[in-house]
Design an enzyme around this catalytic site. Sequence first.
Site, mmCIF file in Angstrom:
data_model
loop_
_atom_site.group_PDB
_atom_site.id
_atom_site.type_symbol
_atom_site.label_atom_id
_atom_site.label_comp_id
_atom_site.label_asym_id
_atom_site.label_seq_id
_atom_site.Cartn_x
_atom_site.Cartn_y
_atom_site.Cartn_z
ATOM 1 C CG ASP A 60 3.346 1.259 9.519
ATOM 2 O OD1 ASP A 60 2.898 2.092 10.323
ATOM 3 O OD2 ASP A 60 3.615 1.544 8.335
ATOM 4 N NE ARG A 75 0.683 10.223 10.274
ATOM 5 C CZ ARG A 75 0.234 9.270 9.472
ATOM 6 N NH1 ARG A 75 -0.937 8.741 9.696
ATOM 7 N NH2 ARG A 75 0.951 8.870 8.436
ATOM 8 C CE LYS A 91 -1.589 1.578 4.081
ATOM 9 N NZ LYS A 91 -1.296 2.966 4.451
ATOM 10 C CG ASN A 92 2.311 2.748 3.534
ATOM 11 O OD1 ASN A 92 1.157 3.108 3.257
ATOM 12 N ND2 ASN A 92 2.711 2.535 4.771
ATOM 13 C CB CYS A 109 -4.803 10.923 11.977
ATOM 14 S SG CYS A 109 -3.240 10.086 12.105
ATOM 15 N NE ARG A 130 -7.177 4.685 5.684
ATOM 16 C CZ ARG A 130 -6.699 5.821 6.156
ATOM 17 N NH1 ARG A 130 -7.065 6.244 7.323
ATOM 18 N NH2 ARG A 130 -5.852 6.517 5.433
HETATM 19 N N1 EPU Z 1 6.835 14.464 10.877
HETATM 20 C C1 EPU Z 1 6.910 15.811 11.186
HETATM 21 N N2 EPU Z 1 6.814 16.700 10.154
HETATM 22 C C2 EPU Z 1 6.669 16.312 8.859
HETATM 23 C C3 EPU Z 1 6.594 14.945 8.552
HETATM 24 C C4 EPU Z 1 6.692 14.035 9.590
HETATM 25 O O1 EPU Z 1 7.061 16.176 12.339
HETATM 26 O O2 EPU Z 1 6.595 17.188 7.987
HETATM 27 C C5 EPU Z 1 6.912 13.471 11.953
HETATM 28 C C6 EPU Z 1 5.626 12.657 12.092
HETATM 29 O O3 EPU Z 1 4.653 13.330 12.850
HETATM 30 C C7 EPU Z 1 6.134 11.398 12.734
HETATM 31 C C8 EPU Z 1 7.531 11.216 12.104
HETATM 32 O O4 EPU Z 1 7.895 12.510 11.619
HETATM 33 O O5 EPU Z 1 6.278 11.613 14.125
HETATM 34 C C9 EPU Z 1 7.596 10.234 10.954
HETATM 35 O O6 EPU Z 1 6.530 10.485 10.068
HETATM 36 P P1 EPU Z 1 6.596 10.144 8.517
HETATM 37 O O7 EPU Z 1 6.524 11.420 7.758
HETATM 38 O O8 EPU Z 1 7.750 9.240 8.229
HETATM 39 O O9 EPU Z 1 5.237 9.341 8.315
HETATM 40 P P2 EPU Z 1 4.324 9.391 7.037
HETATM 41 O O10 EPU Z 1 5.172 9.572 5.847
HETATM 42 O O11 EPU Z 1 3.185 10.313 7.260
HETATM 43 C C10 EPU Z 1 4.460 6.835 6.463
HETATM 44 C C11 EPU Z 1 3.493 5.717 6.280
HETATM 45 C C12 EPU Z 1 2.922 5.323 7.651
HETATM 46 C C13 EPU Z 1 4.082 4.897 8.537
HETATM 47 C C14 EPU Z 1 5.110 6.029 8.639
HETATM 48 C C15 EPU Z 1 6.344 5.662 9.438
HETATM 49 C C16 EPU Z 1 2.637 6.106 4.076
HETATM 50 C C17 EPU Z 1 1.497 6.515 3.214
HETATM 51 N N3 EPU Z 1 2.434 6.144 5.381
HETATM 52 O O12 EPU Z 1 3.735 7.918 7.040
HETATM 53 O O13 EPU Z 1 2.062 4.216 7.422
HETATM 54 O O14 EPU Z 1 3.620 4.580 9.828
HETATM 55 O O15 EPU Z 1 5.523 6.422 7.310
HETATM 56 O O16 EPU Z 1 6.970 4.559 8.887
HETATM 57 O O17 EPU Z 1 3.689 5.744 3.581
HETATM 58 C C18 EPU Z 1 0.271 2.758 7.886
HETATM 59 O O18 EPU Z 1 0.494 2.200 6.803
HETATM 60 O O19 EPU Z 1 -0.506 2.274 8.738
HETATM 61 C C19 EPU Z 1 0.957 4.014 8.193
HETATM 62 C C20 EPU Z 1 0.524 4.849 9.156
#
Ligand code: EPU
Length: 434
Positions: free
Chosen positions: A309, A122, A22-23, A117, A401
């Site tokens: 995850d 996030r 998915k990701n 969320c 999802r």
């Molecule tokens: N963060 C910030 N600012 C930003 C971006 C991130 O503070 O601009 C923080 C987040 O709040 C979090 C940390 O950095 O504390 C890491 O967040 P990241 O950006 O890596 O997460 P994401 O890209 O929003 C993806 C996956 C998530 C998975 C995380 C961590 C996708 C679509 N989603 O989220 O997947 O948990 O990386 O590996 O790729 C899931 O599949 O259930 C899921 C939540």
Amino acid sequence: MDKFLIRGGLPLKGKIEIGGAKNSALPCLAAALLTPETVTLHNVPYVKDLITQRRLLEDLGATVLTPELRTHKITAKGVDVYEAPYELVKTMRASVLALGPLLARFGQAKVSLPGGCAIGTRPIDLHLRAFEQLGAEVLLERGDVVARAPKGRLKGNVIDFEKVTVTGTENVMMAAALADGRTVIKNAAMEPEIDDLANLLNKMGARIRGAGTDTIEIDGVEALGGAEHTIISDRIETGTFMVAAAITGGELEIKSCVPEHLTAVIAKLRDSGVVVEEINPSTLLVRQGGSGLRACNVTTEPHPQFPTDMQAQYMALMTQADGESKIVETIFENRFMHAAEMIRMGADIHISGNTATVRGKTKLMGAPLLASDLRASASLVLAALCAEGETLIDRVYHIDRGYETIVRKLRSLGADIERIKTSVEETVAEPVAV
Ligand code: EPU
């Protein structure tokens, strides 16, 4: 809203095929916005988030054909809208992945700012700061992020992320692919999904090196073209079925997976008394070892360490392990919602800050439960599969999802699980991954 009714206590046995990630599919669909030519993606999982991402592309003016169930042919030639509205973003945060491609190709993008969320606040501040460093003007207008590239084009720069961000790295990689000059991403995410996206972008004509390491170099090109690509297999679905084999005392042959994407998970499961055999490079045989499950501590961290995850699923397993384990969540600040539900089943779990202490080998009893997010739902299904009696899990739209046909897959392995539809209206209104 649909519910799952699970009668626990049956060992899962048999063979299971893992679907596309998915990701990985989510950013790869967004990447198709970077070119007017056709991008063909295979192994796209048929899950709710991908249906939403497809709708987003169509709303923007792209055409998406599905000649076969898991193949998408995306042509973003007719894109004439550069906006992802709140209605969509609020249902799926990954809609922010449209920002980078729209900004890079059309010099403008408007995407609703996602709110918090179930697993944390996030923010996307790191994405937005990076776009500014690539020369974009970024404003917040009535809850929307409005970004513009002054002369229609972004300019390469050094982006040093202060925190590892998966979708942030993906957004910058896509934006920089069409920017003038070279971009270097430092402290980049190293998840396999980053590498998969880079492979697709390079097939489209991008010049990206170093994906999968913490430093990625991108030399911007004038235009990108069509490509054909197969999405990698889902490492979190794989890990979830590994735990399903171990927690039910069964044995599963897990096919079409990539064990090297799960090194930390496999190592932790082996430490916990789970037997994991690599039958061939894409098949694992998983069962509980003869001396039962042992408590082991775990800390979630960015790849290649133990993934957040898999934290909830591992907690379910630790409720059945001998001894006390500490589970530390370092990625998201509110990702223990499943613990309260497991406690209702009889688990002995104490939360203090970002640490959960699980005293194991408690008998779990079926109970009515509420799913709070995707991976929490998966962990509750796992707990219910080893619990005594009936468990009714509400709000399973979360699991739809990201897990394709989870009920059908678990039933084929001997689980007693069924989906209960609560009303005709809801049956029609709720898109169900089948
Ligand atoms: N963060 C910030 N600012 C930003 C971006 C991130 O503070 O601009 C923080 C987040 O709040 C979090 C940390 O950095 O504390 C890491 O967040 P990241 O950006 O890596 O997460 P994401 O890209 O929003 C993806 C996956 C998530 C998975 C995380 C961590 C996708 C679509 N989603 O989220 O997947 O948990 O990386 O590996 O790729 C899931 O599949 O259930 C899921 C939540």
